[in-house]
Design a protein around this motif. Sequence first.
Motif, PDB file in Angstrom:
ATOM      1  N   SER A   1      -7.902  -4.140  -0.812  1.00 24.89           N
ATOM      2  CA  SER A   1      -7.816  -3.076  -1.675  1.00 24.89           C
ATOM      3  C   SER A   1      -8.415  -2.109  -1.085  1.00 24.89           C
ATOM      4  O   SER A   1      -8.308  -0.645  -1.088  1.00 24.89           O
ATOM      5  CB  SER A   1      -7.607  -3.341  -3.197  1.00 24.89           C
TER       6      SER A   1
ATOM      7  N   ARG B   1      -3.324  -1.075  -7.140  1.00 22.86           N
ATOM      8  CA  ARG B   1      -3.190  -1.693  -5.730  1.00 22.86           C
ATOM      9  C   ARG B   1      -3.988  -3.025  -5.693  1.00 22.86           C
ATOM     10  O   ARG B   1      -3.457  -4.049  -5.134  1.00 22.86           O
ATOM     11  CB  ARG B   1      -3.829  -0.642  -4.846  1.00 22.86           C
ATOM     12  N   THR B   2      -5.059  -3.239  -6.337  1.00 29.50           N
ATOM     13  CA  THR B   2      -5.867  -4.518  -6.353  1.00 29.50           C
ATOM     14  C   THR B   2      -5.059  -5.609  -6.808  1.00 29.50           C
ATOM     15  O   THR B   2      -4.878  -6.566  -6.230  1.00 29.50           O
ATOM     16  CB  THR B   2      -7.142  -4.322  -6.869  1.00 29.50           C
TER      17      THR B   2
ATOM     18  N   SER C   1      -7.797  -0.533   2.009  1.00 35.53           N
ATOM     19  CA  SER C   1      -6.691   0.219   2.105  1.00 35.53           C
ATOM     20  C   SER C   1      -6.967   1.802   1.463  1.00 35.53           C
ATOM     21  O   SER C   1      -6.186   2.608   1.838  1.00 35.53           O
ATOM     22  CB  SER C   1      -5.446  -0.523   1.128  1.00 35.53           C
ATOM     23  N   LYS C   2      -7.711   1.847   0.393  1.00 33.17           N
ATOM     24  CA  LYS C   2      -8.160   3.034  -0.209  1.00 33.17           C
ATOM     25  C   LYS C   2      -8.804   4.095   0.630  1.00 33.17           C
ATOM     26  O   LYS C   2      -9.140   5.286   0.262  1.00 33.17           O
ATOM     27  CB  LYS C   2      -8.924   2.778  -1.535  1.00 33.17           C
TER      28      LYS C   2
ATOM     29  N   GLN D   1      -1.674   2.935   7.071  1.00 30.45           N
ATOM     30  CA  GLN D   1      -1.631   1.848   6.478  1.00 30.45           C
ATOM     31  C   GLN D   1      -1.306   0.687   7.495  1.00 30.45           C
ATOM     32  O   GLN D   1      -1.929  -0.397   7.481  1.00 30.45           O
ATOM     33  CB  GLN D   1      -0.907   1.792   5.255  1.00 30.45           C
TER      34      GLN D   1
ATOM     35  N   ALA E   1       0.700  -1.195  -0.004  1.00 30.16           N
ATOM     36  CA  ALA E   1       0.071   0.035   0.040  1.00 30.16           C
ATOM     37  C   ALA E   1       0.765   1.226  -0.133  1.00 30.16           C
ATOM     38  O   ALA E   1       0.542   2.377  -0.705  1.00 30.16           O
ATOM     39  CB  ALA E   1      -1.140   0.048   1.279  1.00 30.16           C
TER      40      ALA E   1
ATOM     41  N   ARG F   1      -1.550  -5.464  -7.258  1.00 25.29           N
ATOM     42  CA  ARG F   1      -0.601  -5.649  -6.428  1.00 25.29           C
ATOM     43  C   ARG F   1      -0.738  -6.657  -5.162  1.00 25.29           C
ATOM     44  O   ARG F   1       0.087  -7.563  -4.836  1.00 25.29           O
ATOM     45  CB  ARG F   1       0.173  -4.479  -6.035  1.00 25.29           C
TER      46      ARG F   1
ATOM     47  N   SER G   1       2.547   1.619  -3.853  1.00 25.58           N
ATOM     48  CA  SER G   1       1.775   1.321  -5.121  1.00 25.58           C
ATOM     49  C   SER G   1       0.691   2.387  -5.319  1.00 25.58           C
ATOM     50  O   SER G   1       0.111   3.010  -4.196  1.00 25.58           O
ATOM     51  CB  SER G   1       0.996   0.210  -5.078  1.00 25.58           C
ATOM     52  N   ASP G   2       0.084   2.750  -6.446  1.00 26.49           N
ATOM     53  CA  ASP G   2      -1.134   3.813  -6.576  1.00 26.49           C
ATOM     54  C   ASP G   2      -2.381   3.047  -6.472  1.00 26.49           C
ATOM     55  O   ASP G   2      -2.414   2.018  -6.437  1.00 26.49           O
ATOM     56  CB  ASP G   2      -0.930   4.430  -8.002  1.00 26.49           C
ATOM     57  N   ARG G   3      -3.419   4.168  -6.551  1.00 30.78           N
ATOM     58  CA  ARG G   3      -4.800   3.398  -6.246  1.00 30.78           C
ATOM     59  C   ARG G   3      -5.041   2.444  -7.482  1.00 30.78           C
ATOM     60  O   ARG G   3      -5.874   1.563  -7.084  1.00 30.78           O
ATOM     61  CB  ARG G   3      -5.728   4.497  -6.173  1.00 30.78           C
TER      62      ARG G   3
END
Length: 471
Positions: free
Chosen positions: A389, A189-190, A392-393, A400, A181, A192, A184-186
Amino acid sequence: MADSSLPAMVSPDDSPEIRDRPRPRRCLLPASVTVEPVIFLSMFALALQGPLATQYLWDRLSADIGFNGTRTVGCAMNGSKSAGPEQQEVETLTAHWSLYINLGGFLVGLFSVMLLGPWSDKVGRRPVLMLPCIGLALQAAVYLLVMYQELHVGYFLIGRFISGISGDFNMILAGCFAYIADVSDRQSRTFRVAVLEACLGIAGMVASIIGGHWRKAQGYINPFWLVFAVNLFTALYVYFCVEESVKDKKPARLFTHRHYQSFFRLFTVQGENNRRRKLFLYSLALLVVVTVHMGAKNLFVLYELSYPLCWDSDLIGYGSAAEHLTYLSSLAGLRLFQLCLADSWVAEMGFISNISGLVVISLASTTPIMFTGYGLRFFAMATTPVIRSKLSKMVEEGEQGALFSSVACVEGLSFLLATGLFNSLYPATLHFMKGFPFLLGALLLLIPAGIIGLIEVCEQKPMYSQFSEIS
Protein backbone atom coordinates in the motif's frame (compact mmCIF):
# COMPACT_ATOMS: atom_id res chain seq x y z
CA MET A 1 13.17 2.71 -35.14
CA ALA A 2 13.56 -0.70 -33.56
CA ASP A 3 9.98 -0.73 -32.41
CA SER A 4 8.43 -0.02 -35.83
CA SER A 5 9.49 -3.38 -37.24
CA LEU A 6 7.78 -5.33 -34.48
CA PRO A 7 4.15 -6.42 -34.70
CA ALA A 8 1.68 -4.63 -32.47
CA MET A 9 0.18 -6.83 -29.78
CA VAL A 10 -2.88 -5.16 -28.32
CA SER A 11 -5.85 -6.02 -26.22
CA PRO A 12 -8.79 -7.51 -28.16
CA ASP A 13 -11.02 -4.61 -27.08
CA ASP A 14 -8.90 -1.77 -28.52
CA SER A 15 -11.09 -0.37 -31.29
CA PRO A 16 -12.27 3.16 -30.30
CA GLU A 17 -15.98 2.38 -30.43
CA ILE A 18 -15.55 -0.69 -28.19
CA ARG A 19 -12.96 0.87 -25.90
CA ASP A 20 -15.18 3.82 -24.99
CA ARG A 21 -18.27 1.70 -24.43
CA PRO A 22 -18.86 0.47 -20.82
CA ARG A 23 -18.37 -3.28 -20.58
CA PRO A 24 -21.50 -4.99 -19.24
CA ARG A 25 -20.93 -7.29 -16.29
CA ARG A 26 -21.47 -10.83 -17.55
CA CYS A 27 -21.58 -12.80 -14.33
CA LEU A 28 -23.81 -13.01 -11.27
CA LEU A 29 -21.29 -11.90 -8.63
CA PRO A 30 -21.80 -8.56 -6.81
CA ALA A 31 -20.20 -5.50 -8.39
CA SER A 32 -17.93 -5.09 -5.34
CA VAL A 33 -16.26 -8.41 -6.16
CA THR A 34 -13.55 -7.81 -8.78
CA VAL A 35 -10.26 -9.70 -8.90
CA GLU A 36 -10.64 -11.44 -5.53
CA PRO A 37 -11.81 -14.71 -7.17
CA VAL A 38 -8.86 -14.53 -9.57
CA ILE A 39 -6.29 -14.46 -6.80
CA PHE A 40 -8.27 -16.98 -4.74
CA LEU A 41 -8.51 -19.56 -7.52
CA SER A 42 -4.92 -19.08 -8.67
CA MET A 43 -3.63 -19.46 -5.13
CA PHE A 44 -5.84 -22.49 -4.59
CA ALA A 45 -4.26 -24.19 -7.61
CA LEU A 46 -0.75 -23.16 -6.56
CA ALA A 47 -1.20 -24.28 -2.93
CA LEU A 48 -2.67 -27.58 -4.05
CA GLN A 49 0.22 -28.14 -6.45
CA GLY A 50 3.16 -27.02 -4.28
CA PRO A 51 3.21 -29.54 -1.38
CA LEU A 52 2.14 -32.36 -3.70
CA ALA A 53 4.98 -31.60 -6.10
CA THR A 54 7.48 -31.69 -3.21
CA GLN A 55 6.08 -35.02 -1.98
CA TYR A 56 6.16 -36.39 -5.53
CA LEU A 57 9.83 -35.41 -5.82
CA TRP A 58 10.49 -37.18 -2.50
CA ASP A 59 8.75 -40.39 -3.63
CA ARG A 60 10.34 -40.49 -7.10
CA LEU A 61 13.84 -39.73 -5.85
CA SER A 62 13.42 -42.27 -3.03
CA ALA A 63 12.57 -44.92 -5.64
CA ASP A 64 15.56 -43.90 -7.76
CA ILE A 65 18.08 -44.49 -4.98
CA GLY A 66 16.30 -47.54 -3.51
CA PHE A 67 15.02 -45.91 -0.31
CA ASN A 68 11.68 -47.44 0.63
CA GLY A 69 10.26 -44.07 1.66
CA THR A 70 8.57 -45.31 4.84
CA ARG A 71 9.44 -42.34 7.02
CA THR A 72 7.45 -43.50 10.05
CA VAL A 73 9.23 -46.86 10.13
CA GLY A 74 12.54 -45.08 9.76
CA CYS A 75 11.71 -42.85 12.70
CA ALA A 76 10.77 -45.82 14.86
CA MET A 77 14.04 -47.53 14.00
CA ASN A 78 16.07 -44.42 14.66
CA GLY A 79 14.50 -43.66 18.01
CA SER A 80 16.45 -40.76 19.38
CA LYS A 81 19.10 -40.99 16.69
CA SER A 82 19.31 -38.82 13.60
CA ALA A 83 17.94 -39.84 10.23
CA GLY A 84 19.81 -42.52 8.33
CA PRO A 85 22.15 -41.80 5.41
CA GLU A 86 19.63 -42.83 2.75
CA GLN A 87 16.97 -40.50 4.12
CA GLN A 88 19.50 -37.65 4.31
CA GLU A 89 20.38 -38.30 0.68
CA VAL A 90 16.69 -38.13 -0.28
CA GLU A 91 16.29 -34.87 1.66
CA THR A 92 19.31 -33.37 -0.08
CA LEU A 93 18.20 -34.44 -3.57
CA THR A 94 14.66 -33.19 -2.99
CA ALA A 95 15.91 -29.81 -1.77
CA HIS A 96 18.28 -29.46 -4.73
CA TRP A 97 15.71 -30.44 -7.38
CA SER A 98 13.21 -28.02 -5.83
CA LEU A 99 15.89 -25.36 -6.22
CA TYR A 100 16.57 -26.19 -9.88
CA ILE A 101 12.88 -26.30 -10.85
CA ASN A 102 11.96 -23.07 -9.09
CA LEU A 103 15.10 -21.30 -10.28
CA GLY A 104 14.36 -22.11 -13.92
CA GLY A 105 10.81 -20.79 -13.82
CA PHE A 106 11.49 -17.60 -11.93
CA LEU A 107 14.49 -16.55 -14.02
CA VAL A 108 12.27 -16.59 -17.12
CA GLY A 109 9.36 -15.01 -15.25
CA LEU A 110 11.37 -11.97 -14.14
CA PHE A 111 11.81 -10.71 -17.70
CA SER A 112 8.19 -11.46 -18.63
CA VAL A 113 6.78 -9.54 -15.66
CA MET A 114 8.97 -6.52 -16.42
CA LEU A 115 7.44 -6.46 -19.90
CA LEU A 116 3.81 -7.29 -19.10
CA GLY A 117 3.33 -4.96 -16.11
CA PRO A 118 4.03 -1.63 -17.87
CA TRP A 119 2.14 -2.93 -20.94
CA SER A 120 -0.95 -3.33 -18.76
CA ASP A 121 -0.85 0.42 -17.95
CA LYS A 122 -1.62 1.00 -21.63
CA VAL A 123 -3.85 -1.88 -22.79
CA GLY A 124 -5.50 -2.76 -19.48
CA ARG A 125 -5.23 -5.37 -16.76
CA ARG A 126 -7.41 -8.11 -18.26
CA PRO A 127 -4.90 -9.42 -20.87
CA VAL A 128 -2.11 -9.76 -18.29
CA LEU A 129 -4.43 -11.62 -15.94
CA MET A 130 -5.57 -14.17 -18.53
CA LEU A 131 -2.12 -14.95 -19.97
CA PRO A 132 -0.46 -16.34 -16.78
CA CYS A 133 -3.58 -18.39 -15.96
CA ILE A 134 -3.21 -20.15 -19.31
CA GLY A 135 0.52 -20.61 -18.70
CA LEU A 136 -0.09 -22.18 -15.29
CA ALA A 137 -2.64 -24.55 -16.84
CA LEU A 138 -0.04 -25.64 -19.40
CA GLN A 139 2.47 -26.17 -16.58
CA ALA A 140 0.00 -28.50 -14.84
CA ALA A 141 -0.45 -30.36 -18.14
CA VAL A 142 3.32 -30.94 -18.35
CA TYR A 143 3.39 -32.18 -14.75
CA LEU A 144 0.58 -34.61 -15.56
CA LEU A 145 2.50 -35.91 -18.58
CA VAL A 146 5.57 -36.51 -16.41
CA MET A 147 3.48 -38.44 -13.89
CA TYR A 148 1.58 -40.50 -16.46
CA GLN A 149 4.75 -41.47 -18.34
CA GLU A 150 6.93 -41.68 -15.18
CA LEU A 151 9.48 -39.39 -16.79
CA HIS A 152 12.51 -38.01 -14.96
CA VAL A 153 11.65 -35.16 -12.57
CA GLY A 154 13.89 -32.87 -14.61
CA TYR A 155 11.07 -32.57 -17.16
CA PHE A 156 9.21 -30.47 -14.60
CA LEU A 157 11.52 -27.69 -15.78
CA ILE A 158 9.65 -27.54 -19.11
CA GLY A 159 6.41 -26.73 -17.33
CA ARG A 160 8.12 -24.08 -15.21
CA PHE A 161 9.60 -22.44 -18.32
CA ILE A 162 6.17 -22.26 -19.97
CA SER A 163 4.66 -20.74 -16.86
CA GLY A 164 7.55 -18.29 -16.52
CA ILE A 165 7.24 -17.03 -20.10
CA SER A 166 3.56 -16.21 -19.52
CA GLY A 167 4.32 -14.27 -16.33
CA ASP A 168 3.77 -17.04 -13.76
CA PHE A 169 1.87 -16.51 -10.52
CA ASN A 170 3.81 -13.30 -9.87
CA MET A 171 2.10 -11.65 -12.84
CA ILE A 172 -1.29 -12.61 -11.44
CA LEU A 173 -0.31 -10.97 -8.16
CA ALA A 174 0.97 -7.86 -9.95
CA GLY A 175 -2.15 -7.58 -12.10
CA CYS A 176 -4.56 -8.06 -9.18
CA PHE A 177 -2.80 -5.59 -6.89
CA ALA A 178 -2.56 -3.02 -9.71
CA TYR A 179 -6.27 -3.52 -10.38
CA ILE A 180 -7.12 -2.82 -6.72
CA ALA A 181 -4.89 0.27 -6.79
CA ASP A 182 -6.87 1.46 -9.85
CA VAL A 183 -10.29 1.11 -8.20
CA SER A 184 -9.57 2.03 -4.54
CA ASP A 185 -8.90 5.32 -2.77
CA ARG A 186 -5.88 6.00 -0.57
CA GLN A 187 -7.76 5.53 2.71
CA SER A 188 -9.13 2.08 1.91
CA ARG A 189 -6.20 0.76 -0.13
CA THR A 190 -4.28 -0.95 2.66
CA PHE A 191 -7.36 -2.92 3.72
CA ARG A 192 -8.30 -3.77 0.10
CA VAL A 193 -4.77 -5.09 -0.44
CA ALA A 194 -5.04 -7.05 2.81
CA VAL A 195 -8.30 -8.59 1.57
CA LEU A 196 -6.44 -9.87 -1.49
CA GLU A 197 -3.77 -11.36 0.74
CA ALA A 198 -6.47 -12.93 2.91
CA CYS A 199 -7.83 -14.56 -0.26
CA LEU A 200 -4.35 -16.03 -0.70
CA GLY A 201 -4.49 -17.47 2.79
CA ILE A 202 -8.00 -18.88 2.63
CA ALA A 203 -7.32 -20.52 -0.72
CA GLY A 204 -4.05 -21.95 0.54
CA MET A 205 -5.67 -23.30 3.68
CA VAL A 206 -8.49 -25.05 1.81
CA ALA A 207 -6.15 -26.46 -0.83
CA SER A 208 -3.71 -27.73 1.78
CA ILE A 209 -6.35 -29.69 3.68
CA ILE A 210 -7.82 -31.12 0.49
CA GLY A 211 -4.41 -31.95 -0.98
CA GLY A 212 -3.19 -33.96 2.01
CA HIS A 213 -6.26 -36.21 2.19
CA TRP A 214 -6.64 -36.48 -1.58
CA ARG A 215 -3.05 -37.58 -2.18
CA LYS A 216 -3.37 -40.20 0.54
CA ALA A 217 -6.58 -41.56 -1.01
CA GLN A 218 -5.91 -41.33 -4.77
CA GLY A 219 -2.28 -40.36 -5.35
CA TYR A 220 -0.98 -37.39 -7.31
CA ILE A 221 -2.65 -37.45 -10.73
CA ASN A 222 -6.24 -36.54 -9.85
CA PRO A 223 -5.29 -33.47 -7.76
CA PHE A 224 -3.17 -32.19 -10.65
CA TRP A 225 -6.14 -32.54 -12.99
CA LEU A 226 -7.99 -30.17 -10.66
CA VAL A 227 -5.04 -27.75 -10.79
CA PHE A 228 -5.27 -27.78 -14.59
CA ALA A 229 -9.06 -27.20 -14.56
CA VAL A 230 -8.95 -24.40 -11.96
CA ASN A 231 -6.36 -22.42 -13.92
CA LEU A 232 -8.41 -22.68 -17.11
CA PHE A 233 -11.57 -21.64 -15.26
CA THR A 234 -9.74 -18.62 -13.80
CA ALA A 235 -8.83 -17.43 -17.30
CA LEU A 236 -12.49 -17.74 -18.31
CA TYR A 237 -13.59 -15.80 -15.22
CA VAL A 238 -11.25 -12.93 -16.14
CA TYR A 239 -12.64 -12.84 -19.67
CA PHE A 240 -16.32 -12.89 -18.72
CA CYS A 241 -16.52 -11.27 -15.27
CA VAL A 242 -13.65 -8.82 -14.72
CA GLU A 243 -14.32 -5.29 -15.96
CA GLU A 244 -11.37 -3.27 -17.16
CA SER A 245 -9.95 -0.88 -14.55
CA VAL A 246 -7.67 1.21 -16.79
CA LYS A 247 -9.79 4.19 -17.78
CA ASP A 248 -7.85 5.40 -20.80
CA LYS A 249 -6.82 2.30 -22.72
CA LYS A 250 -4.76 2.68 -25.87
CA PRO A 251 -3.10 0.27 -28.31
CA ALA A 252 0.50 -0.50 -27.35
CA ARG A 253 3.21 -2.82 -28.58
CA LEU A 254 4.19 -5.61 -26.24
CA PHE A 255 7.75 -6.18 -27.44
CA THR A 256 9.32 -2.76 -26.98
CA HIS A 257 12.10 -1.40 -24.82
CA ARG A 258 9.84 1.44 -23.63
CA HIS A 259 8.17 -0.88 -21.14
CA TYR A 260 11.54 -1.63 -19.56
CA GLN A 261 12.32 2.11 -19.53
CA SER A 262 9.11 2.93 -17.64
CA PHE A 263 9.95 0.11 -15.25
CA PHE A 264 13.41 1.45 -14.39
CA ARG A 265 12.28 5.10 -14.42
CA LEU A 266 10.46 4.50 -11.15
CA PHE A 267 13.77 4.05 -9.35
CA THR A 268 15.94 6.50 -11.32
CA VAL A 269 13.83 9.69 -11.47
CA GLN A 270 13.80 11.71 -8.25
CA GLY A 271 10.23 12.56 -7.21
CA GLU A 272 8.69 14.58 -4.41
CA ASN A 273 9.30 13.80 -0.73
CA ASN A 274 12.32 11.58 -1.45
CA ARG A 275 10.15 9.21 -3.49
CA ARG A 276 13.08 7.38 -5.06
CA ARG A 277 14.77 6.70 -1.72
CA LYS A 278 11.55 5.48 -0.12
CA LEU A 279 10.71 3.25 -3.09
CA PHE A 280 14.12 1.66 -2.78
CA LEU A 281 13.91 1.19 0.99
CA TYR A 282 10.39 -0.25 0.95
CA SER A 283 11.37 -2.54 -1.93
CA LEU A 284 14.37 -3.73 0.06
CA ALA A 285 12.13 -4.40 3.06
CA LEU A 286 9.71 -6.36 0.86
CA LEU A 287 12.63 -8.31 -0.63
CA VAL A 288 13.77 -9.53 2.79
CA VAL A 289 10.23 -10.23 4.06
CA VAL A 290 9.26 -12.32 1.04
CA THR A 291 12.65 -14.07 0.97
CA VAL A 292 12.17 -15.26 4.54
CA HIS A 293 8.52 -16.15 3.95
CA MET A 294 9.16 -18.14 0.78
CA GLY A 295 12.33 -19.73 2.11
CA ALA A 296 10.61 -20.98 5.24
CA LYS A 297 7.53 -22.06 3.30
CA ASN A 298 9.65 -24.10 0.87
CA LEU A 299 11.19 -26.03 3.76
CA PHE A 300 8.12 -26.60 5.93
CA VAL A 301 7.01 -29.74 4.07
CA LEU A 302 10.52 -31.20 3.91
CA TYR A 303 11.09 -30.33 7.58
CA GLU A 304 7.85 -32.07 8.57
CA LEU A 305 8.35 -35.13 6.37
CA SER A 306 11.61 -36.18 7.94
CA TYR A 307 12.90 -37.12 11.39
CA PRO A 308 12.04 -36.21 14.16
CA LEU A 309 8.53 -35.00 13.19
CA CYS A 310 7.85 -37.67 10.53
CA TRP A 311 4.44 -36.29 9.56
CA ASP A 312 2.18 -38.12 7.12
CA SER A 313 0.21 -36.36 4.36
CA ASP A 314 -2.73 -35.61 6.70
CA LEU A 315 -0.60 -33.73 9.22
CA ILE A 316 1.29 -31.98 6.42
CA GLY A 317 -2.06 -30.75 5.11
CA TYR A 318 -3.09 -29.45 8.54
CA GLY A 319 0.30 -27.80 9.01
CA SER A 320 0.08 -26.08 5.64
CA ALA A 321 -3.47 -24.99 6.49
CA ALA A 322 -2.24 -23.50 9.78
CA GLU A 323 0.49 -21.66 7.91
CA HIS A 324 -2.02 -20.21 5.43
CA LEU A 325 -4.45 -19.31 8.22
CA THR A 326 -2.05 -16.49 9.14
CA TYR A 327 -3.34 -14.56 6.12
CA LEU A 328 -6.88 -14.53 7.51
CA SER A 329 -5.89 -13.82 11.12
CA SER A 330 -3.57 -11.05 9.90
CA LEU A 331 -6.45 -9.43 7.98
CA ALA A 332 -8.63 -9.39 11.11
CA GLY A 333 -5.78 -8.02 13.22
CA LEU A 334 -4.93 -5.38 10.62
CA ARG A 335 -8.52 -4.12 10.57
CA LEU A 336 -8.54 -3.96 14.37
CA PHE A 337 -5.17 -2.31 14.94
CA GLN A 338 -5.70 0.27 12.18
CA LEU A 339 -8.28 1.87 14.49
CA CYS A 340 -5.56 2.99 16.91
CA LEU A 341 -2.18 2.59 15.15
CA ALA A 342 -0.51 3.87 12.00
CA ASP A 343 0.09 1.27 9.29
CA SER A 344 3.83 1.19 9.96
CA TRP A 345 3.37 0.23 13.60
CA VAL A 346 0.88 -2.47 12.59
CA ALA A 347 3.63 -3.85 10.36
CA GLU A 348 6.05 -3.83 13.31
CA MET A 349 3.63 -5.98 15.30
CA GLY A 350 3.57 -8.37 12.36
CA PHE A 351 7.36 -8.65 12.52
CA ILE A 352 7.22 -9.53 16.22
CA SER A 353 4.69 -12.28 15.51
CA ASN A 354 6.70 -13.69 12.60
CA ILE A 355 10.05 -13.66 14.41
CA SER A 356 8.74 -15.37 17.53
CA GLY A 357 7.01 -18.09 15.49
CA LEU A 358 10.10 -18.86 13.41
CA VAL A 359 12.28 -19.15 16.52
CA VAL A 360 9.92 -21.72 18.03
CA ILE A 361 9.68 -23.66 14.73
CA SER A 362 13.48 -23.78 14.49
CA LEU A 363 13.53 -25.69 17.80
CA ALA A 364 10.49 -27.91 17.14
CA SER A 365 11.04 -31.61 17.74
CA THR A 366 7.44 -32.61 18.45
CA THR A 367 4.09 -31.95 16.76
CA PRO A 368 2.69 -29.70 19.56
CA ILE A 369 5.77 -27.44 19.45
CA MET A 370 5.53 -27.18 15.66
CA PHE A 371 1.89 -26.09 15.83
CA THR A 372 2.79 -23.65 18.62
CA GLY A 373 5.21 -22.01 16.19
CA TYR A 374 2.47 -21.81 13.58
CA GLY A 375 0.16 -20.25 16.17
CA LEU A 376 2.66 -17.55 17.17
CA ARG A 377 2.81 -16.46 13.53
CA PHE A 378 -0.92 -15.55 13.58
CA PHE A 379 -0.14 -11.89 12.66
CA ALA A 380 2.90 -12.51 10.45
CA MET A 381 1.27 -11.52 7.14
CA ALA A 382 0.27 -8.00 8.25
CA THR A 383 3.55 -6.59 6.96
CA THR A 384 3.26 -7.18 3.21
CA PRO A 385 -0.09 -5.37 2.61
CA VAL A 386 1.28 -2.34 4.46
CA ILE A 387 4.40 -2.29 2.28
CA ARG A 388 2.41 -2.77 -0.95
CA SER A 389 0.00 0.00 0.00
CA LYS A 390 2.77 2.44 0.84
CA LEU A 391 4.51 1.72 -2.46
CA SER A 392 1.28 2.19 -4.39
CA LYS A 393 0.59 5.58 -2.81
CA MET A 394 3.97 6.92 -3.99
CA VAL A 395 3.31 6.63 -7.73
CA GLU A 396 0.82 8.09 -10.19
CA GLU A 397 -2.29 6.35 -11.46
CA GLY A 398 -0.69 5.52 -14.82
CA GLU A 399 2.33 3.91 -13.11
CA GLN A 400 0.55 1.26 -11.04
CA GLY A 401 1.24 -1.53 -13.54
CA ALA A 402 4.93 -0.64 -13.74
CA LEU A 403 5.11 -0.39 -9.95
CA PHE A 404 3.49 -3.74 -9.24
CA SER A 405 5.53 -5.40 -11.98
CA SER A 406 8.60 -4.13 -10.10
CA VAL A 407 7.06 -5.53 -6.90
CA ALA A 408 6.53 -8.84 -8.72
CA CYS A 409 10.18 -8.78 -9.82
CA VAL A 410 11.24 -8.13 -6.24
CA GLU A 411 9.14 -11.12 -5.17
CA GLY A 412 10.60 -13.21 -7.98
CA LEU A 413 14.11 -12.24 -6.88
CA SER A 414 13.06 -13.05 -3.33
CA PHE A 415 12.02 -16.51 -4.44
CA LEU A 416 15.38 -17.02 -6.13
CA LEU A 417 17.20 -15.91 -3.00
CA ALA A 418 14.90 -18.04 -0.84
CA THR A 419 15.37 -21.21 -2.86
CA GLY A 420 19.08 -20.57 -3.33
CA LEU A 421 19.79 -19.71 0.30
CA PHE A 422 17.33 -21.82 2.29
CA ASN A 423 17.27 -24.93 0.06
CA SER A 424 21.07 -24.98 0.02
CA LEU A 425 21.42 -24.15 3.70
CA TYR A 426 19.00 -26.81 4.88
CA PRO A 427 21.00 -29.90 3.78
CA ALA A 428 24.25 -28.20 4.79
CA THR A 429 23.10 -27.68 8.40
CA LEU A 430 21.33 -31.00 9.01
CA HIS A 431 24.27 -32.35 11.00
CA PHE A 432 24.25 -29.66 13.72
CA MET A 433 20.84 -27.89 13.73
CA LYS A 434 18.01 -28.94 11.46
CA GLY A 435 15.96 -25.78 12.11
CA PHE A 436 18.83 -23.34 11.56
CA PRO A 437 17.33 -21.83 8.34
CA PHE A 438 14.22 -20.77 10.30
CA LEU A 439 16.39 -19.17 12.99
CA LEU A 440 18.33 -17.32 10.29
CA GLY A 441 15.05 -16.11 8.80
CA ALA A 442 14.01 -14.68 12.17
CA LEU A 443 17.27 -12.73 12.37
CA LEU A 444 16.91 -11.42 8.81
CA LEU A 445 13.47 -10.00 9.59
CA LEU A 446 15.13 -7.49 11.92
CA ILE A 447 16.34 -5.65 8.78
CA PRO A 448 12.93 -4.71 7.31
CA ALA A 449 11.56 -4.07 10.80
CA GLY A 450 14.30 -1.47 11.28
CA ILE A 451 13.72 0.07 7.81
CA ILE A 452 9.97 0.57 8.28
CA GLY A 453 10.37 1.87 11.83
CA LEU A 454 13.10 4.32 10.77
CA ILE A 455 11.05 5.72 7.87
CA GLU A 456 8.00 6.18 10.10
CA VAL A 457 10.02 7.99 12.79
CA CYS A 458 11.73 10.26 10.23
CA GLU A 459 8.40 11.18 8.60
CA GLN A 460 6.90 12.42 11.87
CA LYS A 461 7.31 16.17 12.27
CA PRO A 462 8.88 17.33 15.53
CA MET A 463 6.54 19.30 17.75
CA TYR A 464 8.67 22.49 17.59
CA SER A 465 8.44 22.58 13.76
CA GLN A 466 4.65 22.61 13.97
CA PHE A 467 4.72 25.64 16.28
CA SER A 468 7.13 27.44 13.94
CA GLU A 469 4.78 26.88 11.01
CA ILE A 470 1.84 28.34 12.99
CA SER A 471 3.82 31.41 13.96
